[in-house]
Design a protein around this motif. Structure first.
Motif, mmCIF file in Angstrom:
data_model
loop_
_atom_site.group_PDB
_atom_site.id
_atom_site.type_symbol
_atom_site.label_atom_id
_atom_site.label_comp_id
_atom_site.label_asym_id
_atom_site.label_seq_id
_atom_site.Cartn_x
_atom_site.Cartn_y
_atom_site.Cartn_z
ATOM 1 N N LEU A 178 0.833 -1.210 0.000
ATOM 2 C CA LEU A 178 0.000 0.000 0.000
ATOM 3 C C LEU A 178 0.866 1.257 0.000
ATOM 4 O O LEU A 178 0.548 2.236 -0.688
ATOM 5 N N LYS A 193 2.198 1.583 -3.417
ATOM 6 C CA LYS A 193 1.133 1.513 -4.440
ATOM 7 C C LYS A 193 1.480 0.476 -5.519
ATOM 8 O O LYS A 193 1.523 0.768 -6.715
ATOM 9 N N ARG A 197 -2.737 2.384 -11.033
ATOM 10 C CA ARG A 197 -2.935 3.529 -10.154
ATOM 11 C C ARG A 197 -3.227 4.798 -10.944
ATOM 12 O O ARG A 197 -2.900 4.917 -12.130
ATOM 13 N N ASP A 214 -8.151 0.727 -0.194
ATOM 14 C CA ASP A 214 -7.337 0.676 -1.406
ATOM 15 C C ASP A 214 -8.024 -0.150 -2.492
ATOM 16 O O ASP A 214 -7.945 0.183 -3.675
ATOM 17 N N TRP A 234 -10.579 2.012 -3.958
ATOM 18 C CA TRP A 234 -9.896 3.023 -4.770
ATOM 19 C C TRP A 234 -9.594 2.480 -6.174
ATOM 20 O O TRP A 234 -9.843 3.148 -7.185
#
Length: 337
Positions: free
Chosen positions: A223, A226, A231, A291, A294
């Motif tokens: 995390l 990333k 992303r 996440d 996301w």
């Protein structure tokens, strides 16, 4: 005017109001899960930054305008009708709630046959009667609340040491920077001085990040850097996101109250009895879940609050599942590595 005749006279307006309320309520049912499916969920109170009102669709707005033009309150008779309609609709709602408590109570036959979530009998504010606590629950809840009350103080050696520990866990092969350095931005702090980013998160949010790095180092590193998924060019800042998650959990679990009375808060008390670190583990689950949300939403920085809101919704639903006796029983716990 007798009660029976009043009911007869105003029965149709009452039904109309109830039906309109039902339609309005249905418009407020929504949830975007990680898999993209829409699930039904009632909005709950929480962070001020997450409580913007839901917007009605264009057709609904136009219909409301038409109704306003066609049905003006232009005489005393209609005002009186509205007054009585309001009174009787409230009586009906109160009677229905009383009947639900009697007929659907846990001790009744129907109550045993039909399984309703605790929030179904009080959808307005998602509050339920808190249970009596065991001595162990009382002790652990008191300890957790004491942690929540500690603000971050950059002048304290203990808090400075915690920041340094977090850096060493995040970047074990890099030199430790000074407490005010632009290098902290690489971890996801907004400025060169991390102490300015805590605000409502408090010292517990730093403890949560340290716990995450120590307990689930693989998930923490993935995390932080990333490493999963495709992303966005404008990503959420890792450290500041962690502070927001800690704050969101404290609000969702109703931990600022004398005794949690929200559905999620009462469910959490059972998890706390099982594990005194339940809040810290739940933080790790929520971060991993956030996440995943996301990535599923292909979100960017400006959509962080929406993603956090969806995370809270999913987490509330998982906490309310049956047979959840510890944080490790949550489906999302399996995402941690």
């Amino acid at each position: 005017m007798s009660l029976c005749s009043s009911c007869s006279q105003f029965g149709q307006p009452i039904v109309k109001i109830i039906l309109m309320s039902s339609r309005t309520l249905r418009r407020r049912l929504h949830h975007g899960d990680v898999d993209g499916k829409r699930q039904e969920h009632f909005e709950t109170s929480g962070l001020d930054s997450l409580s913007e009102p839901l917007l009605a669709d264009d057709d609904y707005v136009e219909n409301k305008k038409i109704c306003t033009l066609e049905d003006p309150w232009d005489d005393e008779r209609k005002k009186a009708q509205f007054h009585w309609t309001f009174i009787f609709s409230n009586l009906i709602v109160q009677w229905a709630q009383w009947l639900a408590n009697v007929v659907l109570g846990s001790g009744s036959l129907i109550g045993r046959l039909l399984s309703f979530p605790s929030s179904a009998l009080n959808m307005q504010n998602n509050k339920i009667l808190p249970p009596s606590l065991s001595p162990l629950q009382e002790e652990r809840l008191r300890s957790l609340r004491q942690r929540l009350e500690v603000p971050f103080d950059g002048s304290k050696a203990e808090h400075q040491d915690a920041l340094k520990q977090l850096w060493k866990l995040a970047y074990p092969d890099r030199e430790l920077p000074s407490l005010k350095s632009d290098l902290w931005k690489e971890m996801g702090w907004q400025g060169s001085d991390p102490s300015t980013d805590f605000r409502g998160g408090g010292f517990i949010s730093l403890e949560n990040l340290i716990f995450f790095a120590m307990k689930y180092p693989d998930s923490f590193q993935r995390l932080l850097h990333k490493q999963d998924g495709t992303r966005a060019d404008w990503e959420y800042p890792f450290a500041v996101a962690g502070i927001n998650i800690s704050f969101m959990l404290a609000q969702m679990l109703d931990l600022q109250a004398g005794l949690p009375s929200s559905t999620s808060g009462v469910c959490f008390l059972k998890l706390l009895e099982e594990d005194e670190m339940a809040f810290d583990i739940l933080f790790c689950v929520a971060f991993q879940m956030m996440d995943a949300q996301w990535l599923a939403k292909r979100a960017t920085y400006m959509e962080f609050n929406d993603v956090l809101k969806s995370t809270r919704t999913q987490l509330e639903r998982e906490l309310a599942l049956e047979d959840i006796s510890s944080v490790r029983d949550l489906p999302a716990y399996n995402m941690l590595r």
